[in-house]
Motif scaffolding. Sequence first.
Motif, PDB file in Angstrom:
ATOM      1  N   THR A 190      -7.704 -10.154  -8.833  1.00 21.68           N
ATOM      2  CA  THR A 190      -6.246 -10.289  -8.742  1.00 21.68           C
ATOM      3  C   THR A 190      -5.589  -8.975  -9.140  1.00 21.68           C
ATOM      4  O   THR A 190      -6.184  -8.120  -9.814  1.00 21.68           O
ATOM      5  CB  THR A 190      -5.751 -11.417  -9.648  1.00 21.68           C
ATOM      6  OG1 THR A 190      -6.038 -11.089 -11.011  1.00 21.68           O
ATOM      7  CG2 THR A 190      -6.416 -12.739  -9.279  1.00 21.68           C
ATOM      8  N   CYS A 233      -6.094 -10.650  -4.626  1.00 22.15           N
ATOM      9  CA  CYS A 233      -6.230  -9.560  -3.670  1.00 22.15           C
ATOM     10  C   CYS A 233      -6.964 -10.063  -2.420  1.00 22.15           C
ATOM     11  O   CYS A 233      -7.802 -10.969  -2.489  1.00 22.15           O
ATOM     12  CB  CYS A 233      -7.018  -8.404  -4.294  1.00 22.15           C
ATOM     13  SG  CYS A 233      -6.133  -7.596  -5.643  1.00 22.15           S
ATOM     14  N   ARG A 278      -1.667 -11.910  -8.726  1.00 24.35           N
ATOM     15  CA  ARG A 278      -1.813 -12.407  -7.370  1.00 24.35           C
ATOM     16  C   ARG A 278      -3.190 -12.011  -6.803  1.00 24.35           C
ATOM     17  O   ARG A 278      -3.647 -10.885  -7.032  1.00 24.35           O
ATOM     18  CB  ARG A 278      -0.710 -11.862  -6.470  1.00 24.35           C
ATOM     19  CG  ARG A 278       0.671 -12.427  -6.832  1.00 24.35           C
ATOM     20  CD  ARG A 278       1.719 -11.954  -5.850  1.00 24.35           C
ATOM     21  NE  ARG A 278       1.911 -10.508  -5.945  1.00 24.35           N
ATOM     22  CZ  ARG A 278       2.787  -9.838  -5.195  1.00 24.35           C
ATOM     23  NH1 ARG A 278       3.502 -10.453  -4.278  1.00 24.35           N
ATOM     24  NH2 ARG A 278       2.908  -8.521  -5.334  1.00 24.35           N
ATOM     25  N   GLN A 321      -1.723  -8.025 -10.728  1.00 24.72           N
ATOM     26  CA  GLN A 321      -0.422  -8.510 -11.199  1.00 24.72           C
ATOM     27  C   GLN A 321      -0.279 -10.011 -10.957  1.00 24.72           C
ATOM     28  O   GLN A 321       0.749 -10.510 -10.503  1.00 24.72           O
ATOM     29  CB  GLN A 321       0.713  -7.745 -10.512  1.00 24.72           C
ATOM     30  CG  GLN A 321       0.729  -6.258 -10.874  1.00 24.72           C
ATOM     31  CD  GLN A 321       1.858  -5.509 -10.195  1.00 24.72           C
ATOM     32  OE1 GLN A 321       2.592  -6.075  -9.356  1.00 24.72           O
ATOM     33  NE2 GLN A 321       2.025  -4.223 -10.544  1.00 24.72           N
TER      34      GLN A 321
END
Length: 634
Positions: free
Chosen positions: A586, A592, A590, A588
Amino acid sequence: MRQNKFIYSKKMKIYPVILTFLFLGIFVNIGFSQKFSLIYSDTLCSEKIYTFQIRDTTSLNSKIDSVYWYWNDTGLMKSKQKPTFRITKYFSLSGIHSVKVIRFRKDSARIIKDSATFSMKIFQGPQITLLTNPAVEEGFVKSCTNKELNLAISLKELPPPNYEFAINWGMTDTLVKIDDFSTAKNNIYPPGSAFTLKLFSKDTTNHCERVDTVFIITGPPNVTYERTEIVPSCQPKREGLKLNIPPFAGVGISFGDSTFLSIKALKYRREDTLVSHTYITSSCGKDVLIGSDTICKDCFVITISATNVCGPSITVIAPIRTYDKPYVNGFEVTDPKPSLNVDTLTHFCSGGEFTFLRNSSRGTAPIHLGMNECFFSDTITFSFKDLSPSKNDTTFTSICDGNKCDTIYHLKIEDGQFLVSVKQANLCGESIFSKKITVAKKDTAKFEPVGYDGCMPVNIFFKYNQSPDITDFYWNFGDGSPKDASNVSPTHRYDVEGEFKVTHLIQNKYNCQNQYDTVLSFKYCENMYIPNAFIPDSRNEKIKVLRPIAAKLREYNIEIFTSWGELLWKSAVLENGVPAEGWDGTYQGRPCPQGVYIWKAEATFDDGTTGGKEWKGENRNGKYYKVGSFTLIR
């Protein structure tokens, strides 16, 4: 034969009468109108047989159906021979004879009947009574003592002066004229034979002739023979005999193999009578007594028995031996991996051991040898001809010579093309079976463990240059992991210390297999391994995050970048010398996306020295790198 100039041709002139019958639904018209003549010999004599024939003298297109003959001395006779409708007639008495001939012929839907009566004069033939000394008994003048026979012939009464005589004594074809029969005529016959004497008499006034025959036997029959083939032969063997059989002798031939041939007795001598017999079995084991004390071993004996009124005679022909022909129709080649039969396959693998099996009388091997060892010794030979242009040599190997035969023969052949032959030879000839084979070279299975230096954890690249003939393979890495049958040159990770046997097995299109084994030994070294892929969504905790694998680290640092160089995550946290954190994929908070990412790492191992030991980087084919890539998989 022609129309008789003394007998007239009679034409029937009868008032035409037409009769019509209804018989089985068919109308039949019978008419009477036909002309024909009678054909026979100019001179007719008593005690002779003559042929009579009618000849049509009209141009009517009708077909003769049947002819009936009514003779004044014998009655009705019917012609049986078409289309000439001839008939034979024996005249026992002289004088005037008559015959009424009735002919039926078909003309369209009619049956036409013609008839005519003919008269003819039969002349008296010579009247004599032939006397013999010895006298005729049971139809023969015989002397069964096997001595010469002195035969005398005479006439009971002196013949008239218009009689002529000639005699054939039966020993040659010569005809001897006899001018005076006032004294007996003599001839001496040799013993052990048979003859036919013929006395020819003729009345010169009417040209009638007569033949008196005397059959003479001077002992049991002597049958001579000539063999058309006297050398030993292979079965099936055709034995030929040329026999000379005297008159009045019946012959029986036993061929010694339970077959028998009978030849009927005839009145004349038969020279060069051909007799043949085919032996389909071997004479091995046939012991025959010849005479009173001679035993013929392993042979057939032909016995000729001849019989006439004087008794039998027996002739024994020399022994006959029939041999089995050589017969080879295949051979077996055994290669350890797998077992092959040369009759069905043409490709084999080099390095294997070829085993040729000799068939015995009770064996089942593909070498079928029809041999009979009671007669002779077979020789069995294998030959290997190298068909390569540079060699073209031939190796002969005998596995059976004389009575001693090896049952198995081994031969090791390298790759190439060969003409393999097996030959069986004996007195009957030889039999050869040949087959062209290709011995394929086994492909090497040897590989190179790239990156192997004895340290773990490590990724080993097993480098193998595969031939296009390879059709099947698998790798066994020796650490209990699943076998790999999909990667020609696989990469495998070793994380624990120990010795591991790596096996590479291959098979080519000729079904030739080969194998290469090597043992890799690993111990822990100052090394750090960074996985080449991870799956954040996996249930397996070991592959949910990207975490370096190492131990005894004093310090380390790792950074994760996108392929564009953007920093996504970094860590330098150690716990007891082991990396404590891993990237979860991830940025931040979120996830990838799936793809290839870059790592960069530095590390120092605690080797007990003041400065420690610097990590050289990841070993890639013998070179070390501190930057690498991995794949995020979703």
